[in-house]
Design an enzyme around this catalytic site. Sequence first.
Site, PDB file in Angstrom:
ATOM      1  N   GLU A 206      -2.964   7.782  -6.191  1.00  0.00           N
ATOM      2  CA  GLU A 206      -2.951   7.031  -7.445  1.00  0.00           C
ATOM      3  C   GLU A 206      -4.116   7.461  -8.331  1.00  0.00           C
ATOM      4  OE1 GLU A 206      -2.892   2.848  -6.569  1.00  0.00           O
ATOM      5  OE2 GLU A 206      -0.926   2.931  -5.603  1.00  0.00           O
TER       6      GLU A 206
ATOM      7  N   ARG B 249       0.850  -1.191   0.000  1.00  0.00           N
ATOM      8  CA  ARG B 249       0.000   0.000   0.000  1.00  0.00           C
ATOM      9  C   ARG B 249       0.888   1.244   0.000  1.00  0.00           C
ATOM     10  NH1 ARG B 249      -3.326  -2.964  -1.388  1.00  0.00           N
ATOM     11  NH2 ARG B 249      -5.392  -3.422  -0.503  1.00  0.00           N
TER      12      ARG B 249
ATOM     13  N   HIS C  52       0.689   0.086 -10.024  1.00  0.00           N
ATOM     14  CA  HIS C  52      -0.139  -0.803  -9.192  1.00  0.00           C
ATOM     15  C   HIS C  52      -0.513  -2.069  -9.967  1.00  0.00           C
ATOM     16  CE1 HIS C  52      -2.903  -0.595  -5.456  1.00  0.00           C
ATOM     17  NE2 HIS C  52      -2.566  -1.850  -5.713  1.00  0.00           N
TER      18      HIS C  52
END
Length: 583
Positions: A276, A247, A298
């Site tokens: 993000e 994370r 990601h």
Amino acid sequence: MGLPTETSNGTNGQDSRPKVLIPEKVSPDGLALLSRTLEVHERKGLSPDELLAAIPEYDALIVRSETKVNAGLLAAGKTLKVVARAGVGVDNVDVETATKHGIIVVNSPSGNIGAAAEHTIALLLAVARNIPDGCASLKAGKWERSRLVGVEVKGKTLGIIGLGKVGLIVARLATGLGMHITALDPYASPAVAAAANVTLVQSLPSLLSVADFLTIHTPLIASTKGMIASEQLATMKKGARVLNVARGGMIDETALLEALESGHIGGAGIDVFTSEPPSADGSAAKLIAHPKVIATPHLGASTVEAQENVSIDVCEQVLSILRGELPRSAVNAPIILPEEYKKLQPFVKLVEKMGSLYTQHYSTASKQRQSQDFRTSFDLVYEGELASIANTKPLFAALVKGLTTPISQDTNVNIVNAELVAKERGIIINEQRSRDPITHTYSSLVTLRARPSRASSQPPANAPSSSQKPPQDQIISGFSSDNQIFISRLDRFATSFVPDGNLVICHNFDSPGKIGAVGSILGKAGVNINFMSVAPVSGDVEGETSPKNEALMILGVDREVGPNVVEELLGEKGILEASVVTL
């Protein structure tokens, strides 16, 4: 708008089987699994209004990340029994409202753990051998072998923060590369760690000082946010490399950038960021642009196999729930019969909060005392009416969930898997029922008592005899009144506060000016105080040696409090310990 795809059952379209609505892509194998016994409608591209109009006739809804399952949609789902999220996160599902409507929410926390672990290893090797830089250089017509000399990972030490499912797979894969594995996880089972050739350490400094590569596999909560900052990076070996596929926000991006620019940190592989997608002028964008950083958008769970796994997983769970069975990854499912659950419901919530409070508060206290006194053996004591209830498995499960959730993001604990999770994590819980009459105004009391381990019970060999006091039990007590839950004791201190939201807990000498000093520090940081409770030493504390001039200050605040504010609190004279807890 896509047309419904209906299974045929020979009734000229009048199918009486349970209906499942799927507005997003689900794997063909998952669809085939559902279609054997359910009426499946694939309707991709539904607008929010079209989805709202369609949902009343469905028993199940399967989504990925695009569909917003909000309160209005859940209220309209009059026959809806389950919402399944084909993935890990349930940020797009209003879980609280679903719970109120009795709708079970499930996800697939294990479907992509292999993908996340492999991506970690991919970044590790890419950082070690300068692979993206070498590829870009060659495509630009250059031949820069001498500039792109890397390092071997064989014989190096990989430090892992969080030895859950992903962390354990990373450890096994790295062991296959000939790496030495050291890990920090207060709930890791020593037997499981030993079987995976992992050396467990008791503190973050002990891990950082030996790691050639560092990887993080924990959830983002108050106690892990910014856990790797300038101070921590400075204690690592010169040239060490840092990885994050968990994370964003656990590594201070500005601090990492400074450490890379100074040359102290040799490289980084980052898949997740504080925001993000990263903003053009933010710290993440600057970090991504650094030549020693390999960054991916990601992609930890982005494999064909992971997407297939999560689809099949949630489809199997939908089938189980519609058959009246318990799912394996329920985010919010009632875990006993409804009438039993109604009696225990406030205490399930209370015990889970007590477990989370224990992990967050006492882990911080152990760090600040520079001790290894974080415990995994507990007594869970029921008093009053609660002691007469035979089935307290939901409370056991709630405690395991509360204890582990702050440090493990890959398991949804419920009545089905609570004992297994506790065993894997080395957690021992002894449930006790007190038959003594309760002397308080409330009908039931729950006490969590953490017992010292044998190791922590032994004083250091060089400690003077006068200081050889056995460690005391760590205690949290709570009760429920009109379905509102309260904490009535924390450690040696009698208190009364609602365990919810962001809390700052200060252990201090009970002397004039402390409340004002703490309020001033928080105010300077832009933190508003919603409530405050000052807790004296409890009259139930045994022994004459307990200091009476100490107090506990519990403050409910309107936002997360950063580590720099905690450091300033600890610098205030008379403040002995300070922790930040999010419940």
